[in-house]
Design a protein around this motif. Structure first.
Motif, PDB file in Angstrom:
ATOM      1  N   UNK A  56       0.939  -1.282   0.122  1.00 27.07           N
ATOM      2  CA  UNK A  56       0.026  -0.304  -0.027  1.00 27.07           C
ATOM      3  C   UNK A  56       0.735   1.530   0.076  1.00 27.07           C
ATOM      4  N   UNK A  57       2.174   1.040   0.049  1.00 31.99           N
ATOM      5  CA  UNK A  57       3.083   2.498   0.156  1.00 31.99           C
ATOM      6  C   UNK A  57       2.852   3.337  -0.868  1.00 31.99           C
ATOM      7  N   UNK A  59      -0.172   4.270  -2.120  1.00 33.19           N
ATOM      8  CA  UNK A  59      -1.471   4.607  -2.195  1.00 33.19           C
ATOM      9  C   UNK A  59      -1.950   5.368  -0.842  1.00 33.19           C
ATOM     10  N   UNK A  60      -1.179   5.136   0.115  1.00 31.71           N
ATOM     11  CA  UNK A  60      -1.630   5.719   1.417  1.00 31.71           C
ATOM     12  C   UNK A  60      -0.416   6.338   2.192  1.00 31.71           C
ATOM     13  N   UNK A  61      -0.489   7.375   2.972  1.00 29.56           N
ATOM     14  CA  UNK A  61       0.683   7.882   3.884  1.00 29.56           C
ATOM     15  C   UNK A  61       0.898   6.685   5.047  1.00 29.56           C
ATOM     16  N   UNK A  62       2.159   6.765   5.487  1.00 29.14           N
ATOM     17  CA  UNK A  62       2.478   5.582   6.375  1.00 29.14           C
ATOM     18  C   UNK A  62       1.395   5.499   7.669  1.00 29.14           C
ATOM     19  N   UNK A  63       1.098   6.856   8.022  1.00 22.19           N
ATOM     20  CA  UNK A  63       0.005   6.938   9.379  1.00 22.19           C
ATOM     21  C   UNK A  63      -0.873   6.258   8.946  1.00 22.19           C
ATOM     22  N   UNK A  64      -1.658   5.996   7.824  1.00 21.41           N
ATOM     23  CA  UNK A  64      -2.937   5.358   7.322  1.00 21.41           C
ATOM     24  C   UNK A  64      -2.629   3.918   7.232  1.00 21.41           C
ATOM     25  N   UNK A  65      -1.580   3.608   6.720  1.00 16.15           N
ATOM     26  CA  UNK A  65      -0.962   1.999   6.696  1.00 16.15           C
ATOM     27  C   UNK A  65      -0.870   1.435   8.021  1.00 16.15           C
ATOM     28  N   UNK A  66      -0.345   2.199   8.801  1.00 19.38           N
ATOM     29  CA  UNK A  66      -0.327   1.753  10.273  1.00 19.38           C
ATOM     30  C   UNK A  66      -1.917   1.610  10.952  1.00 19.38           C
ATOM     31  N   UNK A  67      -2.656   2.427  10.560  1.00 15.56           N
ATOM     32  CA  UNK A  67      -4.111   2.349  11.180  1.00 15.56           C
ATOM     33  C   UNK A  67      -4.487   0.953  10.382  1.00 15.56           C
ATOM     34  N   UNK A  68      -4.546   0.867   9.053  1.00 11.81           N
ATOM     35  CA  UNK A  68      -4.835  -0.481   8.470  1.00 11.81           C
ATOM     36  C   UNK A  68      -4.472  -1.609   9.222  1.00 11.81           C
ATOM     37  N   UNK A  69      -3.030  -1.732   9.292  1.00 14.77           N
ATOM     38  CA  UNK A  69      -2.522  -2.841  10.301  1.00 14.77           C
ATOM     39  C   UNK A  69      -3.013  -3.051  11.700  1.00 14.77           C
ATOM     40  N   UNK A 198     -17.718   4.485   4.799  1.00  7.71           N
ATOM     41  CA  UNK A 198     -17.621   3.237   4.164  1.00  7.71           C
ATOM     42  C   UNK A 198     -17.303   3.254   2.898  1.00  7.71           C
ATOM     43  N   UNK A 199     -17.479   4.300   2.132  1.00 11.05           N
ATOM     44  CA  UNK A 199     -17.123   4.272   0.601  1.00 11.05           C
ATOM     45  C   UNK A 199     -15.828   4.444   0.558  1.00 11.05           C
ATOM     46  N   UNK A 200     -15.273   5.514   1.536  1.00 11.68           N
ATOM     47  CA  UNK A 200     -13.830   5.616   1.340  1.00 11.68           C
ATOM     48  C   UNK A 200     -12.962   4.467   1.823  1.00 11.68           C
ATOM     49  N   UNK A 201     -13.571   3.688   2.983  1.00  9.94           N
ATOM     50  CA  UNK A 201     -12.726   2.652   3.086  1.00  9.94           C
ATOM     51  C   UNK A 201     -12.563   1.316   2.093  1.00  9.94           C
ATOM     52  N   UNK A 202     -13.855   1.256   1.466  1.00 11.62           N
ATOM     53  CA  UNK A 202     -14.032   0.324   0.625  1.00 11.62           C
ATOM     54  C   UNK A 202     -13.126   0.627  -0.688  1.00 11.62           C
ATOM     55  N   UNK A 203     -12.876   1.847  -0.984  1.00  8.16           N
ATOM     56  CA  UNK A 203     -12.072   2.228  -2.078  1.00  8.16           C
ATOM     57  C   UNK A 203     -10.501   1.879  -1.695  1.00  8.16           C
ATOM     58  N   UNK A 204     -10.091   2.443  -0.508  1.00 13.16           N
ATOM     59  CA  UNK A 204      -8.938   2.217  -0.235  1.00 13.16           C
ATOM     60  C   UNK A 204      -8.408   0.732  -0.021  1.00 13.16           C
ATOM     61  N   UNK A 205      -9.375  -0.012   0.733  1.00 14.56           N
ATOM     62  CA  UNK A 205      -8.901  -1.277   0.944  1.00 14.56           C
ATOM     63  C   UNK A 205      -8.982  -2.209  -0.341  1.00 14.56           C
ATOM     64  N   UNK A 206      -9.893  -2.008  -1.206  1.00 15.04           N
ATOM     65  CA  UNK A 206     -10.269  -2.843  -2.298  1.00 15.04           C
ATOM     66  C   UNK A 206      -9.154  -2.358  -3.337  1.00 15.04           C
ATOM     67  N   UNK A 207      -8.599  -1.113  -3.451  1.00 14.73           N
ATOM     68  CA  UNK A 207      -7.650  -0.620  -4.591  1.00 14.73           C
ATOM     69  C   UNK A 207      -6.126  -0.965  -3.859  1.00 14.73           C
ATOM     70  N   UNK A 208      -5.820  -0.574  -2.536  1.00 16.78           N
ATOM     71  CA  UNK A 208      -4.741  -0.590  -1.892  1.00 16.78           C
ATOM     72  C   UNK A 208      -4.253  -2.301  -1.879  1.00 16.78           C
ATOM     73  N   UNK A 209      -5.312  -2.946  -1.496  1.00 17.10           N
ATOM     74  CA  UNK A 209      -4.707  -4.375  -1.451  1.00 17.10           C
ATOM     75  C   UNK A 209      -5.100  -5.366  -2.765  1.00 17.10           C
ATOM     76  N   UNK A 210      -5.667  -4.481  -3.737  1.00 22.42           N
ATOM     77  CA  UNK A 210      -6.071  -5.219  -5.113  1.00 22.42           C
ATOM     78  C   UNK A 210      -6.836  -6.365  -4.910  1.00 22.42           C
ATOM     79  N   UNK A 211      -8.144  -6.055  -4.174  1.00 21.38           N
ATOM     80  CA  UNK A 211      -9.123  -7.061  -4.163  1.00 21.38           C
ATOM     81  C   UNK A 211     -10.272  -6.461  -5.103  1.00 21.38           C
ATOM     82  N   UNK A 212      -9.904  -7.313  -6.394  1.00 20.12           N
ATOM     83  CA  UNK A 212     -10.880  -7.090  -7.252  1.00 20.12           C
ATOM     84  C   UNK A 212     -12.444  -7.836  -7.367  1.00 20.12           C
ATOM     85  N   UNK A 213     -13.498  -7.337  -7.011  1.00 18.10           N
ATOM     86  CA  UNK A 213     -14.824  -8.116  -6.794  1.00 18.10           C
ATOM     87  C   UNK A 213     -15.817  -7.449  -8.099  1.00 18.10           C
TER      88      UNK A 213
END
Length: 450
Positions: A56-57, A59-69, A198-213
């Motif tokens: 995710x490096x 697509x997101x600042x390190x502070x947000x990557x820490x929050x996701x983890x 919820x929409x922002x989270x879906x986009x970040x996680x779907x694109x950041x982790x490349x989860x194509x549904x």
């Protein structure tokens, strides 16, 4: 895939279609492979923070990557938890299910964890800081993935300021119980009422982790920008402001935007403003005054020059700076839109809301001056004074057409009216050559004389 028999995991997987479940279950191994991190054998293998950073490096600042983890680590999988500092396969599946398909009830503890809440509570300040990281990550993701749809962030407003303003607006809708403290019920209620998070989270996680549904295409969030003279323009809009305004418009992100008027491009002329904007369909008006306040309104109908109010209840006023807010119709009156010019007995200018001499937003025909007389509130929209001073001086004015231009709508309607007999002339000729009888030929409606 190493499926677990955990009932919690199986319940989460049931939210996905059968063809999507292998994709969700396969994310764990794919992240290990793409990061180059060795995968140890046995049940002890986990995803570490460095693996998520590699993925995710960009697509997101390190502070947000820490929050996701931290959000991943907070998941209770119903089985033995992995060693600290790692995320198990089961935790990742639950995290993906809750972010991509979860309910407000399931997302509330996750959001609180990512906001660094403790003991079932968090503060509004912590939620706002989380939102700043989330909005910044979404903007970064859209930029990195090339999802800007014609917009040019380098020629737009201060995106960093926009991130803070949008985060503040989203957090302002929280209803803390006591001293800015939010419990799980408060966050759940907020998420239920506000779909943007919820929409922002879906986009970040779907694109950041490349989860194509394929069953749920990723939201574009931004409208398409068409035919904009970027070489001459530095506009008031920024990406967070577009993300804020777009859901409020009738067409959402399917309604393209096109520049109708800008003082930077067309000069300070009320006549030019009127000429560029009348009969051009719905539009968004943006005004910046010399005190730095930015505000505007949405006009649901084409502007027409006439001494009566126009528009309907879909119109609204909004503030951008110092705060992002939308003010919709109160139902008190129908003074939605007003545009007049060259009249001796009626006010000449452009206005929205209130009444003559006391508009919620007014631009005088003597270009460069306006007012926002709304004490205590505009009667039509319930908005406060939008400008820095009641009588303001204009710094910049922009008008953006939103949706399909009227001429394109008319052309589309004409094409839809064409007889099926004319739809495909080549097919019609082949049918005639093979002796097919065209029974509807005599039923064609007579064309009207010009």
């Amino acid at each position: 895939m190493g499926n677990t028999e955990s009932a919690v995991v199986q319940k989460r997987l049931a939210r996905f279609r059968p063809d999507e479940r292998p994709i969700i279950e396969g994310v764990f191994d794919r992240l290990h492979r793409t990061s180059g991190t060795p995968v140890p054998a046995g049940k002890g293998k986990v995803l570490c923070l460095d693996t998520i950073k590699v993925t995710m490096g960009k697509m997101a600042p390190e502070s947000m990557i820490m929050r996701v983890f931290e959000g991943m680590c907070s998941m209770d999988s119903g089985v033995t938890q992995p060693p600290s500092g790692g995320v198990s396969r089961e935790q990742l599946v639950i995290f993906l299910a809750d972010t991509l398909r979860g309910t407000a009830e399931e997302r509330a503890p996750l959001v609180m964890s990512m906001a660094h809440g403790t003991k079932g509570t968090t503060t509004t300040d912590q939620i706002r800081d989380f939102l700043e990281d989330l909005v910044a990550a979404v903007v970064q993701t859209l930029t990195h993935k090339g999802r800007l749809r014609g917009w040019r962030p380098d020629l737009m407003g201060d995106g960093g300021q926009g991130v803070k303003l949008l985060a503040e607006q989203l957090s302002s809708e929280l209803k803390p119980s006591d001293q800015n403290m939010c419990d799980v019920a408060c966050v759940e209620d907020w998420l239920f009422r506000n779909s943007s998070v919820a929409t922002f989270l879906e986009l970040l996680i779907g694109e950041g982790l490349e989860v194509g549904l394929t069953s749920r295409p990723t939201s574009t969030l931004l409208p398409q920008c068409r035919d904009t003279p970027w070489a001459e323009l530095h506009c008031l809009l920024d990406l967070p402001l577009l993300m804020f305004l777009t859901p409020e418009l009738p067409g959402g992100d399917t309604a393209p935007w096109r520049l109708l008027f800008s003082t930077n491009v067309h000069g300070e002329s009320f006549t030019r403003l009127v000429g560029n904007c009348k009969c051009r369909g719905p539009s968004v008006l943006l005004v910046k005054d010399t005190k730095g306040h930015i505000f505007g309104g949405f006009a649901s109908h084409s502007w027409e020059v006439k001494p009566q109010f126009q528009g309907d209840s879909r119109c609204f006023l909004f503030s951008v700076l110092p705060t992002m807010r939308v003010f919709t119709c109160t139902g008190y009156n129908q003074h939605y839109m007003y545009l007049n010019q060259a009249q001796q007995t009626m006010p000449n200018g452009l206005g929205m809301g209130g009444q003559h001499g006391y508009f919620g937003l007014w631009l005088d025909c003597d270009f460069g001056h306006g007012h926002s007389r709304a004490r205590p509130r505009c009667t039509t929209y319930g908005s406060p004074q939008l400008s820095g001073e009641e009588e303001f001086t204009v710094d910049t004015v922009e008008v953006w057409g939103v949706g399909q231009p009227p001429e394109e709508q008319e052309q589309e309607q004409e094409e839809n009216k064409r007889s099926i007999l004319d739809a495909d002339l080549e097919t019609q000729a082949i049918m005639e050559m093979t002796g097919k009888t065209m029974h509807s030929q005599g039923l064609r409606e007579p064309e009207e004389d010009n």
